[in-house]
Enzyme design. Structure first.
Site, PDB file in Angstrom:
ATOM      1  N   GLU A  78      -2.780  -9.471   3.282  1.00  0.00           N
ATOM      2  CA  GLU A  78      -3.113  -9.929   4.631  1.00  0.00           C
ATOM      3  C   GLU A  78      -4.602  -9.891   4.924  1.00  0.00           C
ATOM      4  OE1 GLU A  78      -3.949  -5.828   5.061  1.00  0.00           O
ATOM      5  OE2 GLU A  78      -2.310  -6.829   4.014  1.00  0.00           O
ATOM      6  N   CYS A 106       0.833  -1.213   0.000  1.00  0.00           N
ATOM      7  CA  CYS A 106       0.000   0.000   0.000  1.00  0.00           C
ATOM      8  C   CYS A 106       0.866   1.261   0.000  1.00  0.00           C
ATOM      9  CB  CYS A 106      -0.971  -0.049   1.173  1.00  0.00           C
ATOM     10  SG  CYS A 106      -2.297   1.183   1.078  1.00  0.00           S
ATOM     11  N   HIS A 138      -3.803  -5.476  -0.436  1.00  0.00           N
ATOM     12  CA  HIS A 138      -3.580  -5.975   0.924  1.00  0.00           C
ATOM     13  C   HIS A 138      -3.707  -7.497   0.974  1.00  0.00           C
ATOM     14  CE1 HIS A 138      -3.405  -2.264   3.419  1.00  0.00           C
ATOM     15  NE2 HIS A 138      -4.005  -1.745   2.362  1.00  0.00           N
TER      16      HIS A 138
END
Length: 383
Positions: A357, A271, A355
């Site tokens: 995760e 990001c 992202h």
């Protein structure tokens, strides 16, 4: 229930939306964005990348599953406020510890229900992310002219360094791993690697994902220097997500990143970390019209054409036209063709805009953490 509107959203162009307020009272001034995710509202509200933004949720039923401490990505809600179609109901979920309204109030964040979120989303898409003032008053008393003036006075996110505001104040260690049924969160045993993560607004699940590879993670503040990193003798450097304009944060962060890249250390960014790594390698970033915010964004991996379903949250993007010759574009958005990943040729240095995760795939992109671990293994053999 009172029919008097208790919340008001004023856009800088003078457009007014009224509805029912919940959560904290007062006024919040911010940029307005929309998020298309059907789940994960608690993670979204606690994602530090949303600092300086009010989030419009396009999915109408927000709040049904309540909130619980395990799903927080930061200590408290970070987004300035939330706009929803239907008023939140009492939660119905075995993990719920608190209702959304009480949770927002405790975190000092304003919510507003009863809004035509489709109309609001169209306005954002057509006009770009507007500056807004969101007010909640139980008595329904609003000074419309003042709210519009506040929205117009908001300086916007361009040129704004918000990483300092959401970063940790001091160095700390992280050893908690990903959640798994039925044990819950795990813990690193004997670590394979030492990772330094520079915190520009880190989500907890990113740190868990790093630890899950068997890494001992040390988190440094956003303003950490290259000497701070070297003092910990890490096997790899991780650059976290975060809010604001990457060019503003990059004024102090990019020289540090560039120095660590030149040292030969493996580097992985997500990001905001991706954007600042790109700048450290010679590229530039630009503000998007309305950004990418959701959990259903298709991204194509250029190497083999594989499509990953990803979670995204960014209002700035790397300008592909400015990528140097030795920087390969590894991933691209199938929505608009914008850049979603880079790699420095011949070096263990890479990053992605999305992202991994957040696991929307749910495991489409977790290989990136394994790739980072493999890069650290290879680097250890050369030390």
């Amino acid at each position: 229930m009172s029919l008097v509107p208790t919340a008001c959203l004023a856009l800088a162009d003078g457009t007014i939306f009224k509805g029912r307020g919940f959560g904290a009272t007062g006024v919040a001034v911010a940029e307005l964005c929309f998020n298309t995710a059907m789940t994960g509202y608690q993670e979204i509200m606690t994602d530090p990348s949303y600092a300086g933004q009010v989030v419009t949720f396009t999915f109408p039923h927000i709040g049904n599953t309540g909130t619980n401490p395990e799903d927080d990505e930061a200590q408290d809600p970070v987004a300035a406020g939330m706009i929803v179609k239907w008023d939140p109901t009492e939660p119905s979920n075995w993990r719920a510890a608190r209702g959304l309204e009480d949770w927002l109030a405790a975190g000092g964040r304003i919510g507003m229900g009863g809004v035509d979120t489709r109309r609001l989303t169209r306005a954002i898409r057509q006009q770009g992310a507007p500056h807004v003032a969101l007010a909640h008053d139980p008595e329904g008393k609003f000074d419309i002219e003042d709210l519009v003036a506040r929205a117009r006075a908001f300086r916007g996110l361009v040129g704004m360094d918000l990483a300092r505001e959401v970063s940790c104040a001091q160095t700390y260690r992280w050893d908690q791993t990903r959640w798994a049924w039925p044990a819950g969160f795990g813990q690193v045993g004997t670590p394979r690697h030492r990772v330094v993560a520079i915190d520009y607004g880190a989500k907890r699940n990113i740190l868990r994902s790093l630890a899950h590879t068997g890494s001992e993670v040390t988190v440094l503040p956003a303003t950490a220097t290259a000497d701070d990193v070297r003092a910990l003798n890490p096997d790899g450097l991780f650059l976290t997500n975060g809010p604001g304009d990457p060019a503003a944060t990059g004024e102090y962060a990019v020289p540090v990143i560039r120095e660590m890249v030149e040292s030969g250390l493996p580097v992985f960014g997500i990001c905001l970390g991706h954007q600042m790594l790109a700048m450290a390698l010679g590229a530039k970033t630009i503000k998007m019209n309305h950004g990418h915010h959701g959990a259903n964004h298709p991204v194509q991996r250029r190497a083999d054409g594989k499509v990953e379903i990803t979670s995204m949250n960014h209002g700035f993007t790397v300008d592909t036209q400015t990528l140097p010759a030795d920087v390969e574009e590894t991933h691209v958005s199938l929505f608009d063709g914008s850049n979603c990943g880079i790699r420095l040729s011949g070096r263990p240095v890479f990053s992605v805009q999305y992202h991994p995760e957040a696991s929307p795939g749910p495991q489409d992109s977790t290989y990136l953490f394994d790739d980072f671990a493999a890069a650290m293994d290879a680097h250890a053999l050369t030390r």
